[in-house]
Design a protein around this motif. Structure first.
Motif, PDB file in Angstrom:
ATOM      1  N   HIS A 124       0.756  -1.158  -0.084  1.00  0.00           N
ATOM      2  CA  HIS A 124      -0.168  -0.153   0.039  1.00  0.00           C
ATOM      3  C   HIS A 124       0.938   1.324  -0.193  1.00  0.00           C
ATOM      4  O   HIS A 124       1.871   1.175   0.356  1.00  0.00           O
ATOM      5  CB  HIS A 124      -0.845  -0.010   1.374  1.00  0.00           C
ATOM      6  CG  HIS A 124      -0.122   0.352   2.535  1.00  0.00           C
ATOM      7  ND1 HIS A 124      -0.034   1.379   3.097  1.00  0.00           N
ATOM      8  CD2 HIS A 124      -0.030  -0.539   3.539  1.00  0.00           C
ATOM      9  CE1 HIS A 124       0.961   1.210   4.120  1.00  0.00           C
ATOM     10  NE2 HIS A 124       0.759  -0.031   4.510  1.00  0.00           N
ATOM     11  N   MET A 148       1.896   0.584  -4.610  1.00  0.00           N
ATOM     12  CA  MET A 148       1.389   1.616  -5.096  1.00  0.00           C
ATOM     13  C   MET A 148       1.754   3.068  -4.321  1.00  0.00           C
ATOM     14  O   MET A 148       2.311   3.226  -3.132  1.00  0.00           O
ATOM     15  CB  MET A 148      -0.255   1.832  -4.542  1.00  0.00           C
ATOM     16  CG  MET A 148      -1.116   0.390  -4.963  1.00  0.00           C
ATOM     17  SD  MET A 148      -1.536   1.120  -6.667  1.00  0.00           S
ATOM     18  CE  MET A 148      -2.578  -0.385  -7.051  1.00  0.00           C
ATOM     19  N   ARG A 187      -7.769  -4.223  -4.815  1.00  0.00           N
ATOM     20  CA  ARG A 187      -6.915  -4.698  -5.654  1.00  0.00           C
ATOM     21  C   ARG A 187      -6.966  -6.425  -5.238  1.00  0.00           C
ATOM     22  O   ARG A 187      -6.816  -7.003  -6.208  1.00  0.00           O
ATOM     23  CB  ARG A 187      -5.838  -4.066  -5.760  1.00  0.00           C
ATOM     24  CG  ARG A 187      -5.572  -2.901  -6.844  1.00  0.00           C
ATOM     25  CD  ARG A 187      -6.285  -1.877  -6.551  1.00  0.00           C
ATOM     26  NE  ARG A 187      -6.063  -1.124  -5.387  1.00  0.00           N
ATOM     27  CZ  ARG A 187      -7.152  -0.205  -5.098  1.00  0.00           C
ATOM     28  NH1 ARG A 187      -7.985   0.124  -5.570  1.00  0.00           N
ATOM     29  NH2 ARG A 187      -6.824   0.311  -3.982  1.00  0.00           N
ATOM     30  N   TRP A 206      -5.509  -1.624 -14.539  1.00  0.00           N
ATOM     31  CA  TRP A 206      -5.679  -2.880 -14.139  1.00  0.00           C
ATOM     32  C   TRP A 206      -5.562  -4.086 -15.451  1.00  0.00           C
ATOM     33  O   TRP A 206      -4.672  -4.933 -15.261  1.00  0.00           O
ATOM     34  CB  TRP A 206      -6.728  -3.200 -13.278  1.00  0.00           C
ATOM     35  CG  TRP A 206      -6.853  -4.603 -12.623  1.00  0.00           C
ATOM     36  CD1 TRP A 206      -7.334  -5.673 -13.141  1.00  0.00           C
ATOM     37  CD2 TRP A 206      -6.033  -4.802 -11.591  1.00  0.00           C
ATOM     38  NE1 TRP A 206      -6.951  -6.738 -12.378  1.00  0.00           N
ATOM     39  CE2 TRP A 206      -6.360  -6.396 -11.020  1.00  0.00           C
ATOM     40  CE3 TRP A 206      -5.253  -4.234 -10.572  1.00  0.00           C
ATOM     41  CZ2 TRP A 206      -5.794  -6.973  -9.976  1.00  0.00           C
ATOM     42  CZ3 TRP A 206      -4.896  -4.872  -9.285  1.00  0.00           C
ATOM     43  CH2 TRP A 206      -5.200  -6.329  -9.276  1.00  0.00           C
ATOM     44  N   THR A 248      -7.287   2.580 -10.935  1.00  0.00           N
ATOM     45  CA  THR A 248      -7.481   1.079 -11.170  1.00  0.00           C
ATOM     46  C   THR A 248      -7.986   0.936 -12.525  1.00  0.00           C
ATOM     47  O   THR A 248      -7.594  -0.111 -13.225  1.00  0.00           O
ATOM     48  CB  THR A 248      -8.040   0.447  -9.910  1.00  0.00           C
ATOM     49  OG1 THR A 248      -7.036   0.719  -8.705  1.00  0.00           O
ATOM     50  CG2 THR A 248      -8.138  -0.970 -10.220  1.00  0.00           C
ATOM     51  N   GLU A 296      -5.734  -1.610   0.099  1.00  0.00           N
ATOM     52  CA  GLU A 296      -5.395  -2.436  -1.044  1.00  0.00           C
ATOM     53  C   GLU A 296      -6.555  -3.634  -1.053  1.00  0.00           C
ATOM     54  O   GLU A 296      -6.337  -4.426  -2.040  1.00  0.00           O
ATOM     55  CB  GLU A 296      -4.048  -2.861  -1.109  1.00  0.00           C
ATOM     56  CG  GLU A 296      -3.108  -1.772  -1.421  1.00  0.00           C
ATOM     57  CD  GLU A 296      -3.633  -0.995  -2.716  1.00  0.00           C
ATOM     58  OE1 GLU A 296      -3.775  -1.593  -3.694  1.00  0.00           O
ATOM     59  OE2 GLU A 296      -3.884   0.344  -2.510  1.00  0.00           O
ATOM     60  N   SER A 314      -3.740   3.980  -6.878  1.00  0.00           N
ATOM     61  CA  SER A 314      -4.963   3.211  -7.055  1.00  0.00           C
ATOM     62  C   SER A 314      -6.150   3.909  -7.457  1.00  0.00           C
ATOM     63  O   SER A 314      -7.098   2.937  -7.831  1.00  0.00           O
ATOM     64  CB  SER A 314      -5.435   2.512  -5.459  1.00  0.00           C
ATOM     65  OG  SER A 314      -5.438   3.763  -4.575  1.00  0.00           O
TER      66      SER A 314
END
Length: 353
Positions: A77, A154, A92, A292, A288, A89, A285
């Motif tokens: 994190h 991250m 994720r 991703w 994302t 997190e 994040s």
């Protein structure tokens, strides 16, 4: 980018006030979590260091279906080295475990716990390295092939992840960093009081003129240049660094030059690397949905495992991500007040009696 949006991005990333209440699943030691692709088992609070040290614990997310030789993703994190927790997190972790991967979501001690006079360095980096080594050593206990382990960090967690993987001996076979500080000298204020890496960007200067790096390292670049070199991934990557996916947004609080510098350093060394440039101002994040489905195929191909089915971020099954964003916005007012109070206290101290 408006001033409001700039401050929203700054505070959401650096306040250390997390969206834990929105993203956390029940904090029982073991629980089942439903995802859009089935259920996963979540095991909480597993120590990778001293059993009595809550800052050196991790959570394991894994599909319920028994299987051997799964790929794994280790998550680190962010939080400006000062705050944040592994619960940040969880979204994720939910995504990767829903795609059939085992996930190890790790905590590490922060400057808020270790102090800002040098105690955090290299303790934070050492803790992340220890967590990675624990995962590699215990991979088979969770049905994971130890040759199929990737690492994702991250923001400040990306910095620590990059250092953990730099010399190629950690055991991870692929690395990803999102919005990571990679050249700490460029982010520390120089004699003019402005971080050279910000290149005049006001939002960047507002963030990095704070002593975030000096608090981590316990000194300025002028006082301890070698410490800054040893703490900068651009200086520590080697030919043995695993294949690396790098992401950064074009107009965020982390200068795009930080991602570009790491990418260029890896290319010079002949390391397999991919740079994902995300349009806009989202940080780590927060982007994302944009990164991703680019990252996971990269990691899968470098690990030599099947590419997972992409996530449909337009659907309704990712409420955790939406809740996290809402919680971050709701925390902005409190975070602004906290930041102003800290700045005023430092100003009064500097003014003398």
């Amino acid at each position: 980018m408006s001033g409001v949006r700039r401050w929203a991005a700054i505070i959401a990333a650096l306040a250390g006030i997390t969206a834990s209440t929105a993203t956390a699943v029940a904090q029982s030691p073991t629980t089942l979590v439903r995802t859009d692709r089935g259920r996963v088992v979540v095991e909480r609070d597993i120590p990778y260091g001293s059993p009595d040290d809550p800052a050196r614990q991790l959570d394991v997310w894994r599909p319920t279906e028994p299987a051997g030789g799964r790929p794994a993703l280790i998550l680190v994190h962010g939080g400006a080295w000062a705050g944040g927790t592994r619960v940040d997190e969880d979204p994720r972790a939910r995504l990767a475990s829903s795609q059939g991967w085992a996930v190890f979501n790790v905590d590490y001690p922060t400057t808020a716990q270790l102090g800002t006079s040098g105690g955090a360095w290299p303790a934070e980096a050492d803790a992340v390295r220890a967590a990675v080594e624990w995962v590699v050593a215990h991979a088979s206990d969770y049905g994971v092939d130890r040759d199929h382990i990737a690492l994702l960090g991250m923001s400040a967690g990306g910095h620590l992840a990059a250092l953990a993987a730099a010399d190629g001996t950690s055991g991870v076979r692929a690395l990803a960093v999102w919005s990571a500080p990679t050249d700490l000298v460029a982010l520390a204020p120089d004699s003019s009081g402005s971080p050279p890496g910000c290149a005049g960007d006001t939002a960047c200067e507002e963030v990095w003129s704070m002593p975030l790096v000096a608090d981590l390292l316990g000194c300025t670049p002028q006082q301890c240049p070698e410490r800054y070199r040893s703490a900068s991934p651009v200086e520590q990557v080697t030919r043995a660094t695993p294949p690396t996916f790098i992401a950064n947004a074009t107009d965020e609080l982390m200068p795009m030059s930080q991602a570009q510098s790491l990418h260029d350093a890896l290319e010079r060394l002949g390391v397999d690397t991919q740079l994902q440039i995300v349009p806009g101002s989202a940080h780590a994040s927060a982007y994302t949905p944009s990164a991703w489905n680019e990252m996971m195929p990269f990691l899968a191909s470098r690990l030599g495992v099947p590419e997972p089915e992409p996530i449909d971020f337009t659907g309704t099954d990712h409420r955790a991500l939406l809740l996290a964003a809402v919680a971050a916005v709701l925390s902005i007012a409190l975070a602004v007040a906290l930041g102003i109070a800290i700045a005023r206290r430092r100003s009064h101290r500097g003014a003398g009696p």
